[in-house]
Design a protein around this motif. Structure first.
Motif, mmCIF file in Angstrom:
data_model
loop_
_atom_site.group_PDB
_atom_site.id
_atom_site.type_symbol
_atom_site.label_atom_id
_atom_site.label_comp_id
_atom_site.label_asym_id
_atom_site.label_seq_id
_atom_site.Cartn_x
_atom_site.Cartn_y
_atom_site.Cartn_z
ATOM 1 N N TYR B 21 -24.864 -34.301 57.496
ATOM 2 C CA TYR B 21 -26.035 -34.741 56.727
ATOM 3 C C TYR B 21 -25.591 -35.375 55.411
ATOM 4 C CZ TYR B 21 -30.409 -34.661 54.143
ATOM 5 O OH TYR B 21 -31.503 -35.036 53.409
ATOM 6 N N THR B 22 -24.631 -34.740 54.749
ATOM 7 C CA THR B 22 -24.182 -35.228 53.439
ATOM 8 C C THR B 22 -23.554 -36.611 53.562
ATOM 9 O OG1 THR B 22 -23.755 -32.937 52.846
ATOM 10 C CG2 THR B 22 -22.789 -34.606 51.434
ATOM 11 N N VAL B 23 -22.722 -36.807 54.597
ATOM 12 C CA VAL B 23 -22.045 -38.094 54.764
ATOM 13 C C VAL B 23 -23.050 -39.176 55.169
ATOM 14 C CG1 VAL B 23 -20.363 -39.326 56.184
ATOM 15 C CG2 VAL B 23 -19.819 -37.047 55.288
ATOM 16 N N LEU B 24 -23.950 -38.844 56.106
ATOM 17 C CA LEU B 24 -24.898 -39.850 56.602
ATOM 18 C C LEU B 24 -25.919 -40.250 55.546
ATOM 19 C CD1 LEU B 24 -25.723 -38.650 60.246
ATOM 20 C CD2 LEU B 24 -24.497 -40.713 59.569
ATOM 21 N N SER B 25 -26.373 -39.273 54.749
ATOM 22 C CA SER B 25 -27.488 -39.565 53.850
ATOM 23 C C SER B 25 -27.055 -39.725 52.397
ATOM 24 C CB SER B 25 -28.526 -38.451 53.934
ATOM 25 O OG SER B 25 -28.028 -37.285 53.310
ATOM 26 N N ASP B 26 -25.819 -39.323 52.053
ATOM 27 C CA ASP B 26 -25.338 -39.312 50.668
ATOM 28 C C ASP B 26 -26.204 -38.395 49.805
ATOM 29 O OD1 ASP B 26 -23.612 -39.939 48.636
ATOM 30 O OD2 ASP B 26 -24.762 -41.667 47.957
ATOM 31 N N ARG B 27 -26.767 -37.359 50.416
ATOM 32 C CA ARG B 27 -27.585 -36.402 49.689
ATOM 33 C C ARG B 27 -27.210 -34.995 50.117
ATOM 34 N NH1 ARG B 27 -30.248 -41.054 50.137
ATOM 35 N NH2 ARG B 27 -31.638 -41.681 48.468
ATOM 36 N N SER B 28 -27.806 -34.037 49.432
ATOM 37 C CA SER B 28 -27.480 -32.645 49.671
ATOM 38 C C SER B 28 -28.532 -32.018 50.573
ATOM 39 C CB SER B 28 -27.466 -31.934 48.320
ATOM 40 O OG SER B 28 -26.406 -31.066 48.244
ATOM 41 N N LEU B 29 -28.095 -31.287 51.588
ATOM 42 C CA LEU B 29 -29.047 -30.651 52.500
ATOM 43 C C LEU B 29 -29.689 -29.456 51.802
ATOM 44 C CD1 LEU B 29 -30.147 -30.497 55.440
ATOM 45 C CD2 LEU B 29 -28.275 -28.942 55.943
ATOM 46 N N GLU B 48 -43.043 -41.911 44.214
ATOM 47 C CA GLU B 48 -42.415 -42.960 45.034
ATOM 48 C C GLU B 48 -43.043 -44.317 44.755
ATOM 49 O OE1 GLU B 48 -42.314 -41.938 49.193
ATOM 50 O OE2 GLU B 48 -40.592 -40.612 48.894
ATOM 51 N N PRO B 95 -21.354 -42.885 38.543
ATOM 52 C CA PRO B 95 -22.384 -43.301 39.483
ATOM 53 C C PRO B 95 -23.666 -42.501 39.280
ATOM 54 C CG PRO B 95 -20.761 -41.928 40.574
ATOM 55 C CD PRO B 95 -20.272 -42.133 39.176
ATOM 56 N N PRO B 98 -28.155 -40.719 43.769
ATOM 57 C CA PRO B 98 -29.177 -41.474 44.494
ATOM 58 C C PRO B 98 -30.541 -40.842 44.291
ATOM 59 C CG PRO B 98 -27.818 -40.216 46.019
ATOM 60 C CD PRO B 98 -27.207 -40.061 44.668
ATOM 61 N N PRO B 102 -36.572 -40.153 50.703
ATOM 62 C CA PRO B 102 -38.003 -40.456 50.836
ATOM 63 C C PRO B 102 -38.762 -39.274 51.425
ATOM 64 C CG PRO B 102 -36.682 -42.287 51.638
ATOM 65 C CD PRO B 102 -35.731 -41.179 51.315
#
Lengths: 151, 207
Positions: B21-29, B48, B95, B98, B102
């Motif tokens: 999940y972290t690699v695909l979304s660049d976010r934290s699960l 949003e 950086p 992100p 959504p």
């Protein structure tokens, strides 16, 4: 002026909405499947983990955390901000108590219902009420700056 | 009915989900933050909408730079005379994290957890519609249906209130946060796990 040595090697591009959606669907399916097959939906297994009567699930959790640490170091995953604020310890005490008596952390009642345990709907109702209460109490009384709302 | 997975299979699978999940979304699960955002969908949708109106910072910056070049020539953008410490450029700046995922993706996450759990229960022969929480719950906590509803609701409120006060749960603090060796997550995980051990031992002693 050169980049800070701890900064990631290249500026990251944001993921597209589609790839984040795909990640959420894949991770959700895999997480629901995995926690059910490990036994987290089974109150008896959760209780055995917390009383150290059976170390299987505890080792699964600790082993997963250890693998994630190694993988994140190797992949140089971005650090997320996090500050120890006054809500962390009391919140964790309340959460631990709730998990021990209901068998559910936020994902688990969902898979309990999916396994056929209908009363877990009540746990989900409690979580919904608790989260509304938490935001209301923080806005009205606690005024904690919890930093980023996303962990 | 097939047996539960051995510890190592569980460890590899949970770690794969968190890392993937972290690699695909660049976010934290984090499941509790997904819950919170879906529950407060009105506010989240408004955020949003505002965010979309303001647009992407980088795109705005690029557009401003292009407009400046058109007006004043390339030199004006390349060497800002008034800046004492020139901006080292986007590559050298830390950086920005992100934006939150959504809202719709967080709802999809929760629904997918249900579907994944259903597939697991059906394929392992554990699916059984029942009005109780299993034999162990009846033995250790209560076998009275009314008390059960009270305990489950109270437990749910404590989980919902506590996870948001602490800023995460077993996935957000326990796996994603501890995986990043964040002090706040290690503290939260130690406290919620320790508390659950004490409460479970007390429950076991009472039954």
């Amino acid at each position: 002026m050169s980049a800070h040595p701890l900064a990631p090697p290249a500026p990251r591009r944001g993921r597209t909405r589609g790839s984040v959606l795909a990640a959420c669907v894949l991770a959700g399916l895999a997480l629901g499947y995995t926690v059910t097959r490990i036994g987290f939906a089974d109150f008896g297994e959760v209780h055995a983990m917390f009383t150290f009567a059976d170390l299987r699930m505890l080792l699964a959790f600790l082993g997963a955390a250890a693998l994630v640490v190694v993988a994140f170091l190797v992949l140089r995953v971005r650090r997320t901000p996090g500050r120890i604020h006054a809500g962390v310890v009391p919140g964790a005490v309340l959460f631990g108590t709730g998990w021990a008596i209901s068998g559910g952390c936020p994902a688990i009642p969902i898979v309990q219902v999916a396994s056929g345990y209908l009363p877990a709907v009540v746990t989900i109702g409690g979580i919904v009420v608790g989260m509304y209460l938490s935001r209301w109490a923080n806005a009205r009384y606690l005024h904690l700056d919890r930093g980023s709302c996303d962990v | 009915m097939s047996a539960y997975w051995p510890w190592w299979a569980g460890a590899v699978a949970l770690a794969t989900v968190t890392i993937g999940y972290t690699v695909l979304s660049d976010r934290s699960l984090g499941i509790s933050s997904a819950w919170e955002r879906v529950l407060h969908w009105r506010e989240e949708r408004e955020i949003e909408r505002l965010d979309a109106r303001l647009g992407d910072d980088d795109a705005l910056e690029a557009a401003l730079a292009a407009a400046t070049r058109r007006e004043f020539g390339a030199l004006a953008v390349a060497s800002p005379a008034t800046d004492a410490a020139p901006d080292p450029g986007p590559a050298a700046r830390p950086p920005a994290p992100p934006r939150p995922a959504p809202l719709v993706t967080q709802a999809a996450l929760l629904v997918s957890v249900f579907v994944g759990g259903l597939v697991a229960a059906l394929t392992s022969g554990r699916f059984e519609v029942r009005a109780d929480m299993g034999e162990a719950f009846g033995r250790i906590v209560t076998d009275n249906p009314v008390t059960m509803v009270v305990v489950l609701f109270t437990g749910g409120v404590l989980v919902g209130f506590g996870t948001r006060l602490a800023g995460g749960c077993s996935s957000g603090h326990g796996l994603s946060g501890c995986g990043r060796l964040r002090p706040v997550s290690i503290l939260a995980t130690a406290v919620f796990f320790g508390t659950a051990v004490v409460v479970s031992l007390l429950l076991g002693g009472m039954s």
